[in-house]
Scaffold this active site. Structure first.
Site, short mmCIF file in Angstrom:
data_model
loop_
_atom_site.label_atom_id
_atom_site.label_comp_id
_atom_site.label_asym_id
_atom_site.label_seq_id
_atom_site.Cartn_x
_atom_site.Cartn_y
_atom_site.Cartn_z
CB SER A 65 -0.95 0.01 1.19
OG SER A 65 -2.08 -0.80 0.93
CB THR A 66 4.43 2.07 0.06
OG1 THR A 66 4.60 1.56 1.40
CG2 THR A 66 5.29 3.31 -0.08
#
Length: 368
Positions: A65-66
């Site tokens: 999710s970065t």
């Protein structure tokens, strides 16, 4: 890089060496920019332990999710140009999305995880994820769990299709293409920041492995009733799906593949100028990073604060962290951007990349 930060670089390197020697990590990249200039770029370990291929500074790593930082940045760059408005009703450009009372959902709601459509069918598969039209049709036909703006619920996977389809309908380009052409390209890192990896670049990627992230997902599934609704068992964001070529080359812009140095460079160009490139204005930056309201979140039950697509932290930073340990954050008041990527996805026994972020932040703050 000048010698001013030699001590910090040595401390970061020693910390990573110890993490790798004791088996907590296998390959780590950490990078930082200060006032538009690189001050830290450390890479240690293996890109692929099975083959012995070493990790280099330009080895992209799937960072879960970065990748939302990349997707959110695309939106703000387009908004800066007048091509997108945060209060655009999604159904205005995507009429099918209006079904089941979703006609009032705006791009702002999607960016702040308040669109009311975080859930996926329990039988969704990785193969489904590789079919953009299928996933968008599924979202269009989804019944919301709450009216727009009323419930803060992490849109773990759906964030990417919601925003990506708006970008596609408005610009005629896929979000990965906009990232490459309008964000990564001008910064000279188009081969290090991806929302969909070109097939020809797959061999350059590091291979992510599971350390204990899957065990944490099992625990979370058993103890948090809404977790499986946003991350069904077949598509949990771990090493299994992150090792699939079809997934990595598909457009799944809730996650991303990147190097630490490219992520830090992009964030540095959001808060200032990098080699003549500034992605958005200071006014746009303030808008993007103003908290949209703190409060408990529906999936994990924790107090969470988002701006427009970015997590906003109490220490003055904004960015995102991914399951397994990657992160990318900027500190506008310090002129600092920090990113860390890693190959061994772990959780539950401390957060070594977060510790490194704090180490870099504190070292810079002490000199300000």
């Amino acid at each position: 890089m000048n010698g001013t930060w030699d001590g910090l670089r040595a401390e970061v390197r020693q910390t990573i060496d110890e993490l790798i020697s004791n088996g907590r990590e296998s390959g780590v990249q950490v990078a930082a920019y200060l006032d538009g200039e690189p001050i830290l770029e450390v890479h240690v370990g293996s890109a692929d332990r099975a083959t012995g291929r070493p990790l280099t500074a330009d080895t992209p790593i799937w960072s879960v999710s970065t990748g939302k930082v990349l997707t959110a940045t695309v939106v703000h760059v387009l908004a800066e140009r007048g091509e997108l408005d945060y209060d655009l009703p999604i159904a205005e450009v995507w009429p099918e999305f209006a079904r089941h009372g979703k006609d009032r959902v705006t791009l702002r709601h999607a960016l702040t995880h308040t669109a009311g459509v975080p859930a996926l069918p329990k039988d969704v598969t990785p193969e489904d994820f590789t079919d953009w039209d299928r996933m968008c049709a599924l979202l269009a036909d989804t019944e919301p769990i709450a009216p727009p703006g009323e419930l803060k619920a992490y849109h773990a996977w759906t964030f990417g299709w919601l925003i990506g389809e708006v970008v596609r309908r408005v610009t005629g380009r896929r979000v990965s293409q906009v990232l490459a052409e309008d964000v990564a390209g001008p910064l000279g890192v188009a081969d290090e920041l991806y929302l969909a990896v070109p097939a020809g670049d797959l061999d350059r990627l590091a291979r992510v492995e599971d350390r204990n992230l899957s065990a944490l997902f099992d625990f979370t599934s058993a103890n948090l009733p809404n977790f499986d609704r946003v991350a069904p068992a077949g598509v949990r964001p771990g090493a299994e799906i992150g090792g699939r070529a079809d997934f990595l080359t598909a457009e799944v812009p809730a996650t991303g593949t990147m190097t630490a140095r490219a992520a830090a460079r992009m964030l540095a160009a959001l808060i200032g100028e990098v080699d003549g490139v500034r992605l958005i204005s200071p006014a746009r930056l303030r808008t993007a990073t103003t908290p949209a309201g703190a409060g408990p979140e529906w999936v994990f039950g924790q107090e969470t604060t988002w701006g427009l697509g970015y997590a906003v932290d109490a220490d003055g930073s904004f960015g995102a962290a991914g399951s397994g340990g990657s992160l990318a954050y900027a500190y506008p008041d310090l002129g600092l951007a920090v990113a860390a990527t890693k190959t061994l996805l772990g959780a539950g026994d401390g957060d070594p990349m977060e510790d490194l972020r704090v180490l870099v932040r504190d070292a810079v703050a002490a000199r300000r």
